[in-house]
Enzyme design. Structure first.
Site, PDB file in Angstrom:
ATOM      1  N   THR A 177       0.998  -1.499   0.065  1.00 58.48           N
ATOM      2  CA  THR A 177       0.411   0.228   0.109  1.00 58.48           C
ATOM      3  C   THR A 177       0.642   1.137  -0.028  1.00 58.48           C
ATOM      4  OG1 THR A 177      -1.455  -0.908   1.246  1.00 58.48           O
ATOM      5  CG2 THR A 177      -1.480   1.694   1.478  1.00 58.48           C
ATOM      6  N   ARG A 213     -13.694  -8.196  -1.506  1.00 57.25           N
ATOM      7  CA  ARG A 213     -12.672  -7.586  -0.009  1.00 57.25           C
ATOM      8  C   ARG A 213     -11.951  -6.538  -0.580  1.00 57.25           C
ATOM      9  NH1 ARG A 213      -7.296  -5.556   1.033  1.00 57.25           N
ATOM     10  NH2 ARG A 213      -6.762  -6.424   2.867  1.00 57.25           N
ATOM     11  N   VAL A 214     -13.160  -5.365   0.960  1.00 55.97           N
ATOM     12  CA  VAL A 214     -11.693  -4.008   1.097  1.00 55.97           C
ATOM     13  C   VAL A 214     -11.351  -4.388   2.133  1.00 55.97           C
ATOM     14  CG1 VAL A 214     -12.722  -1.980   2.096  1.00 55.97           C
ATOM     15  CG2 VAL A 214     -13.860  -2.873  -0.184  1.00 55.97           C
ATOM     16  N   GLY A 215     -10.181  -3.272   2.251  1.00 55.71           N
ATOM     17  CA  GLY A 215      -9.028  -3.653   3.120  1.00 55.71           C
ATOM     18  C   GLY A 215      -8.803  -2.869   4.178  1.00 55.71           C
ATOM     19  N   ASP A 216      -8.306  -2.191   4.880  1.00 51.18           N
ATOM     20  CA  ASP A 216      -8.092  -0.747   5.595  1.00 51.18           C
ATOM     21  C   ASP A 216      -8.091   0.556   5.439  1.00 51.18           C
ATOM     22  OD1 ASP A 216      -5.856  -1.981   4.735  1.00 51.18           O
ATOM     23  OD2 ASP A 216      -5.103   0.198   6.548  1.00 51.18           O
ATOM     24  N   THR A 270       0.073   0.772   6.769  1.00 54.80           N
ATOM     25  CA  THR A 270       0.080  -0.062   5.624  1.00 54.80           C
ATOM     26  C   THR A 270       0.407  -1.421   6.099  1.00 54.80           C
ATOM     27  OG1 THR A 270       0.913  -0.517   3.508  1.00 54.80           O
ATOM     28  CG2 THR A 270       2.351   0.858   5.504  1.00 54.80           C
ATOM     29  N   GLY A 275      -4.499  -5.385   6.014  1.00 51.10           N
ATOM     30  CA  GLY A 275      -5.446  -4.972   6.588  1.00 51.10           C
ATOM     31  C   GLY A 275      -6.418  -5.438   7.406  1.00 51.10           C
TER      32      GLY A 275
HETATM   33  N1  GLY Z   1      -3.403  -2.710   3.692  1.00 51.40           N
HETATM   34  C1  GLY Z   1      -3.985  -2.920   2.424  1.00 51.40           C
HETATM   35  C2  GLY Z   1      -5.168  -3.776   2.106  1.00 51.40           C
HETATM   36  O1  GLY Z   1      -4.348  -4.960   3.478  1.00 51.40           O
HETATM   37  O2  GLY Z   1      -6.235  -3.240   1.761  1.00 51.40           O
END
Ligand code: GLY
Length: 304
Positions: free
Chosen positions: A169, A197-200, A220, A223
């Protein structure tokens, strides 16, 4: 290559990172150079009188165009062999937020995130709605295939990026001459993720936060770990308690490691005076920054 901070008397600052995780040694120099180039793009905005938001958007756009990083045209692929990108941005003055998720046809998710912040009255658009908004706003649409780099296609075919555990990231923080802070994040997520899927990275309090009273942070790494810990907010709480940017980075990373044993994350912090902090639990983190009192940009790959 090394802009002088004496180019401007204002206490402006920029810090970028190119991700944390298992950066392959072949990419250490490329990642460092990419961080310098992105920080320079943000710095140019700041010394030209641009806002912190302009600077972080410019820095992250630069990294989205750099196939060395897991963002934009360098994004890793889902288990279906497609790119799905997330991004988030925050204005430390108003604490307005813009975020997008599951972007598949636009090269600069960070610019979409900023447009969401500016124009919608919402903070987070995802999937088809986000892409419809981008089309309506006149952003240039591209084929999803044009977002797949040769490197990522090969990694997908060989399952290599999954084994490598890359978490690259990208993120940027800036302090402008008006004393305003901003934070921005962009990512292709994790390799071989499930579609949807969506991360942080687009989640405020997890992937990023900015508040002119205290400082700003971008994170980073994995997530799921970062969301579970609320990592960006751990940093903000430390800053609010009076920690320096360096102390806040170290305290939040230590708290993260206690909460999520074995958790994989990195973060960078900028406080209201432009002082930087960095910390990570991963093996590596690439970064570049230029802050008040420095003659030259600092860049490198931090090892643990
Ligand atoms: N830090 C990026 C993700 O896990 O999507």
């Amino acid at each position: 290559m090394k802009p002088k901070s004496t180019a401007t008397p204002s206490p402006v600052a920029i810090i970028v990172h190119g991700g944390a995780g298992a950066i392959h040694p072949d990419y250490h120099q490329i990642a460092q150079e990419g961080c310098v180039q992105a920080a320079q793009a943000g710095w140019r905005m700041l010394v030209a009188g641009g806002s912190a938001l302009d600077a972080v958007e410019a820095a992250v756009c630069d990294m989205e165009d750099n196939q060395a990083f897991n963002a934009g045209t360098g994004s890793v692929l889902t288990n279906a062999g497609q790119v799905e990108m997330d991004a988030g941005i925050m204005d430390g003055e108003s604490q307005a937020i813009g975020a997008v998720g599951l972007i598949r046809h636009f090269a600069h998710p960070i610019s979409l995130a900023r447009a969401v912040m500016a124009d919608t009255g919402h903070y987070f658009l995802a999937g088809e709605g986000a892409e419809d908004f981008a089309r309506a706003r006149g952003f240039t649409e591209i084929s999803s295939q044009d977002l797949i780099s040769e490197r990522r296609r090969k990694q997908y075919e060989e399952r290599a990026s999954q084994k490598a555990g890359e978490q690259d990231t990208v993120g940027a923080l800036a302090l402008d001459a008006g004393g305003n802070l901003a934070a921005a994040n962009s990512t292709g997520g994790v390799a071989f993720k499930l579609p949807g899927r969506v991360g942080d990275s687009p989640i405020p309090g997890a992937g990023f936060y900015a508040d002119n009273r205290f400082g700003a942070v971008v994170t980073t790494g994995q997530g799921e770990h970062i969301m579970q810990a609320g990592l960006a907010f751990l940093v903000m709480q430390a800053l609010e308690r009076g920690a320096s940017s360096r102390q806040a980075a170290e305290q939040a990373a230590a708290s993260f490691a206690r909460r999520i044993p074995g958790g994989q994350a990195g973060l960078v912090v900028l406080d209201t005076a432009g002082r930087v902090g960095l910390a990570h639990t991963t093996a590596f983190m690439s970064h570049a920054y230029l802050a008040p009192g420095m003659d030259e940009m600092v860049s490198g790959i931090r090892f643990r």
